[in-house]
Write an enzyme that holds these catalytic residues in place. Structure first.
Site, short mmCIF file in Angstrom:
data_model
loop_
_atom_site.label_atom_id
_atom_site.label_comp_id
_atom_site.label_asym_id
_atom_site.label_seq_id
_atom_site.Cartn_x
_atom_site.Cartn_y
_atom_site.Cartn_z
CG ASP A 195 -8.27 -4.36 1.71
OD1 ASP A 195 -9.23 -3.89 2.34
OD2 ASP A 195 -8.18 -4.31 0.47
CE1 TYR A 220 -3.58 -2.56 0.66
CE2 TYR A 220 -4.64 -0.50 1.23
CZ TYR A 220 -4.73 -1.83 0.90
OH TYR A 220 -5.95 -2.42 0.80
CG ASP A 244 -2.63 -20.03 -1.40
OD1 ASP A 244 -2.08 -20.05 -0.28
OD2 ASP A 244 -2.16 -20.61 -2.40
C1 IPM Z 1 -10.42 -0.80 4.03
C2 IPM Z 1 -10.61 -0.20 2.66
C3 IPM Z 1 -9.43 0.69 2.34
C4 IPM Z 1 -8.19 -0.18 2.33
C5 IPM Z 1 -9.55 1.47 1.01
C6 IPM Z 1 -10.79 2.32 0.98
C7 IPM Z 1 -8.32 2.28 0.73
O1 IPM Z 1 -10.81 -1.18 1.72
O2 IPM Z 1 -10.26 -0.04 5.00
O3 IPM Z 1 -10.45 -2.02 4.14
O4 IPM Z 1 -7.89 -0.85 1.34
O5 IPM Z 1 -7.49 -0.18 3.35
MG MG Z 2 -11.03 -3.11 2.54
#
Ligand code: IPM
Ligand code: MG
Length: 353
Positions: A243, A141, A219
């Protein structure tokens, strides 16, 4: 107690669920004798529209001066042209990073009344109660990104210190629960995952020799979450895997609209948000489920304000509303009557004691 809370409604259904969070906080304040002051600030697409920046400096200042931050959701089709340089999500990622919120706690709890709304068989869901601890300020990220006419890249980096601090958070949580930790990585392919696994193994052997530690490839973890979800206690994983796995795990609870989250760092300011997104398709129609936001308020009361009794009262009020049959559209079975976002919120507020 007196507390200063920054509200970041954001986009889509964000403002509606933030209103719900605020009503619950107001009601907790009056029932339990606290004084909560609110400061609402811009983030995401709303901030791009108003200021050309998904995270204006006034928002950062307000969050830094607050005891806690509540965020609704960011993003939407209006700002999702893949070729625009400025995106709503950058506001969320930056505020997590600026506040040093590296530990994202996502509890997955099932209400027995909602077992039928999950696509999974009831016997598989029996006893599910887990917490996913997602690393939130590192990994792919936040790595360098490149793009040219024929290729693109996203760099994934983790340091030993980043892995250690998140594994410690997860192990501490697990030691107060069933004492089972599952670390999820992709060590058969990724170097960052091999580092993750080495650091986790070493730290757990040194600091938590008694704890039961399981390691799963991501996975396989995705599969095990559906085949034996009740066996998990605390799962710890890196940013992107967390996520993805938590959206999957939300279906155990019947709806993405049920799962709260707390993002914590080393200071007391935490950021609390539902794990669902901005759901632009239902925005402004009173259809959003406020439960994830209200459960996030409970986490805010517990982790940033230290108000355990109030946090438990909010959690009980959600359970009571569900038990009494209040259902927003996402958790209603066929033929069940549905309530709006504000009706669900009012039902929960009524049950606060
Ligand atoms: C989450 C969301 C966020 C992320 C997005 C909106 C950037 O999906 O908080 O899970 O990927 O962290
Ligand atoms: Mg998310």
């Amino acid at each position: 107690m007196k507390a200063q809370i920054t509200l970041l409604p954001g986009d889509g259904i964000g403002p509606e669920v933030t209103d719900s969070a605020r009503s619950v906080l107001d009601s907790v304040a009056s029932k339990f004798g606290h004084e909560f002051a609110f400061d609402s600030q811009l983030i995401g697409g709303a901030a791009i529209d108003a200021e050309g920046d998904p995270l204006p400096s006034a928002t950062i200042t307000s969050c830094k001066n607050a005891d806690a931050v509540f965020l609704g959701a960011v993003g939407g089709p209006k700002w999702s042209d893949p070729n625009t340089a400025v995106r709503p999500e950058q506001g969320l990622l930056r505020i997590r990073s600026v506040l040093g919120l590296y530990a994202n706690i996502r509890p997955v709890k099932i209400y027995s009344e909602l077992i039928e709304t999950s696509p999974l068989k009831p016997e598989i869901l029996e006893g599910v109660d887990m917490i996913v601890v997602r690393e939130l300020t590192g990994g792919i990220y936040f790595g360098e990104k490149t793009r040219d006419a024929i290729s693109a890249s996203d760099l994934c980096t983790y340091t030993v210190a980043e892995v250690e601090r998140i594994v410690r958070v997860a192990a501490r949580l697990a030691s107060g629960r069933q004492g089972k930790l599952c670390s999820v990585d992709k060590a058969n392919v990724l170097e960052t995952s091999r580092l993750w696994r080495d650091v986790t193994d070493r730290l757990m052997a040194a600091e938590y020799p008694e704890m039961k530690v399981e390691t799963l490839l991501v996975d396989a973890a995705a599969m095990h979450l559906l085949s034996r979800p009740s066996e998990f206690d605390v799962i710890v994983t890196e940013n992107m895997f967390g996520d993805i796995l938590t959206d999957e795990a939300s279906m155990l609870a019947g709806s993405l609209g049920m799962l709260p989250s707390a993002s914590l760092g080393d200071s007391k300011v935490g950021l609390y948000e539902p794990i669902h997104g901005s759901a632009p398709d239902i925005a402004g129609r009173g259809l959003a489920n406020p439960c994830a936001s209200i459960a996030s308020v409970a986490l805010l009361l517990r982790h940033s304000l230290g108000l355990e009794q109030e946090a438990t009262a909010v959690e009980r009020a959600i359970a009571r509303a569900i038990g009494a049959g209040a259902r927003t559209a996402d958790i209603a079975s066929d033929g069940e009557s549905r309530v709006s976002t504000s009706e669900m919120t009012a039902e929960i507020v009524r049950g606060l004691s």
